[in-house]
Enzyme design. Structure first.
Site, mmCIF file in Angstrom:
data_model
loop_
_atom_site.group_PDB
_atom_site.id
_atom_site.type_symbol
_atom_site.label_atom_id
_atom_site.label_comp_id
_atom_site.label_asym_id
_atom_site.label_seq_id
_atom_site.Cartn_x
_atom_site.Cartn_y
_atom_site.Cartn_z
ATOM 1 N N TYR A 1 0.979 -1.240 0.163
ATOM 2 C CA TYR A 1 0.259 0.512 -0.382
ATOM 3 C C TYR A 1 1.079 1.016 0.140
ATOM 4 O O TYR A 1 0.679 2.683 0.470
ATOM 5 C CB TYR A 1 -1.013 -0.066 0.933
ATOM 6 C CG TYR A 1 -2.109 -1.304 1.244
ATOM 7 C CD1 TYR A 1 -1.774 -2.960 1.186
ATOM 8 C CD2 TYR A 1 -3.726 -0.949 1.114
ATOM 9 C CE1 TYR A 1 -2.259 -3.833 0.741
ATOM 10 C CE2 TYR A 1 -4.529 -1.727 1.289
ATOM 11 C CZ TYR A 1 -3.754 -2.922 0.999
ATOM 12 O OH TYR A 1 -4.938 -3.830 1.178
ATOM 13 N N LYS B 1 4.086 -14.257 4.862
ATOM 14 C CA LYS B 1 4.247 -15.259 3.999
ATOM 15 C C LYS B 1 5.383 -15.610 3.750
ATOM 16 O O LYS B 1 6.427 -15.135 2.965
ATOM 17 C CB LYS B 1 3.261 -15.409 2.754
ATOM 18 C CG LYS B 1 3.716 -15.540 1.551
ATOM 19 C CD LYS B 1 2.805 -17.201 1.584
ATOM 20 C CE LYS B 1 2.767 -18.001 0.396
ATOM 21 N NZ LYS B 1 2.111 -19.001 -0.001
ATOM 22 N N ASP C 1 -2.396 -18.210 3.921
ATOM 23 C CA ASP C 1 -3.012 -18.949 3.532
ATOM 24 C C ASP C 1 -3.758 -20.099 4.103
ATOM 25 O O ASP C 1 -5.170 -20.319 4.004
ATOM 26 C CB ASP C 1 -2.206 -19.888 2.182
ATOM 27 C CG ASP C 1 -0.701 -20.419 2.069
ATOM 28 O OD1 ASP C 1 -0.325 -19.724 3.123
ATOM 29 O OD2 ASP C 1 -0.965 -21.038 1.199
ATOM 30 N N ASP D 1 -5.890 -6.798 5.811
ATOM 31 C CA ASP D 1 -6.700 -5.307 5.065
ATOM 32 C C ASP D 1 -7.644 -6.990 4.654
ATOM 33 O O ASP D 1 -9.155 -7.110 4.380
ATOM 34 C CB ASP D 1 -6.444 -5.198 4.314
ATOM 35 C CG ASP D 1 -7.213 -4.180 3.114
ATOM 36 O OD1 ASP D 1 -8.915 -4.245 3.724
ATOM 37 O OD2 ASP D 1 -7.433 -3.865 2.131
#
Ligand code: NAI
Length: 335
Positions: A123, A170, A203, A227
């Site tokens: 972002y 991740k 995930d 988010d």
């Protein structure tokens, strides 16, 4: 009386912000509003989507209640939310997600908080095109912002008597950027031996959240995962209409619902004002008006539990105004 900046926002914004303001007035919250335009509604009046005037008002007052603002897709002005968070250094995004009696979902005992880093990651807005064949976005993760949000999450956990912080990442793939986020989280965690610390890959986290959301307490996330997970978590407790949020920096905070401007239902007086009213209650607590904030929450939860005048997203037929009136009526009786 304390001055607070009020941004009605776009789409359903003015409807739900209007409802929250009525509830605050009924609770006799000692607030004097300073109304500010931002988003498409400002652009339509010939103003910038986010002007210096609005930023100055929030800086001066230190507190803002904000309706959702629309962000055009692909072209058009930059997201007001992202700009606001970066300009004001609102580095922590706090989203409490709690099962609510009276709202039927697959789960009953969810009580978790998403703590999302709010200023960087994908972002940061650093992207460019490479001719017409490719585009590149920079995922910016810094040690400073990562340590700051980790400290915020652990401090929040300690203050609120929460037991566990789960870092979401991740780092198996993005070894450097998410790796740095994790390294910082681990260092901060070492200073909080009273709080359990664990790490889950994003995930897997999504799968775990839809299978066993009751297991989670505080979720510490970089911006993008936070988010996405916030909307997922909202879905677990009844949808976007019921989850509040706060964007917190040093000495300044902006309170807003998790959801957006919902253009599909704007202007129809059917939006659920719950998330906005809960955001207003969070704001009161932040301002040191905890008792009034709790009264508002109690009245709201009672109205929801009674199934009184529910809006269509919760299976009812009532309007935004009718639900708001139910909350106000209950405010008179709750202690
Ligand atoms: P959205 O959150 O506005 O809507 C998603 C779905 O949830 C829609 O079907 C909508 O009707 C429903 N919904 C949302 N809030 C509701 C409420 N209070 N009561 C009942 N139903 C509700 O997400 P979407 O459509 O992706 O975004 C629309 C616009 O909002 C975009 O321009 C986006 O950039 C902006 N946005 C702004 C945010 C903010 O200002 N904080 C946050 C998220 C999106």
């Amino acid at each position: 009386m304390r001055k607070v900046t009020l941004i009605p926002g776009d789409g359903i914004g003015p409807e739900i912000v209007g409802a929250a303001v009525k509830v605050l007035e009924a609770a006799r919250a000692p607030i004097e509003w300073e109304i500010a335009d931002a988003g498409i509604s400002a652009v339509k009046k010939g103003k910038p989507a986010l002007s210096d005037e609005v930023l100055d008002s929030i800086r001066k007052n230190g507190v803002c209640l904000k309706g959702p603002t629309e962000t055009p897709v692909i072209s058009g002005h930059r997201s007001v939310n992202v700009a606001l968070r970066q300009e004001l250094g609102l580095y922590a995004n706090l989203r409490p997600v709690k099962s609510i009696k009276g709202i039927k979902t697959r789960y009953e005992r969810i009580d978790l908080v998403v703590v999302r880093e709010n200023t960087e990651d994908l972002y940061a807005g650093i992207e460019h095109k490479i001719g017409n064949v490719a585009a590149e976005s920079v995922k910016l993760i810094t040690a400073e912002a990562s340590s700051r949000i980790a400290k915020f999450a652990f401090e929040y956990a300690r203050k609120e008597g929460r037991k566990k912080v789960t870092a979401v990442h991740k780092a198996n793939i993005m070894k450097l950027s998410d790796g740095l986020f994790l390294e910082c989280a681990r260092k901060v965690a070492a200073d909080y031996p009273d709080i359990v610390y664990e790490e889950v890959i994003i995930d897997n986290m999504c799968m775990q959240l839809v299978r066993n959301p009751e297991k989670y307490d505080v979720l510490l996330c970089p911006n993008l995962y936070g988010d996405i997970i916030s909307d997922l978590c909202a879905g677990l407790v009844g949808g976007l209409g019921v989850v509040p949020g706060a964007n917190v920096g040093d000495g300044v905070a902006v309170f807003e619902a998790v959801h957006g401007s919902a253009p599909d239902i704007a202007g129809k007086n059917v939006a659920n004002p719950t998330a906005m009213i809960l955001s207003a209650a969070m704001m009161l607590k932040y301002m040191g008006e905890g008792k009034k904030g709790e009264r508002i929450e109690k009245a709201l939860y009672e109205a929801l539990e009674a199934g009184e005048n529910l809006t269509p997203d919760l299976g009812g037929k009532a309007t935004t105004d009718e639900f708001c009136e139910s909350v106000i009526k209950r405010l008179e009786t709750v202690v």
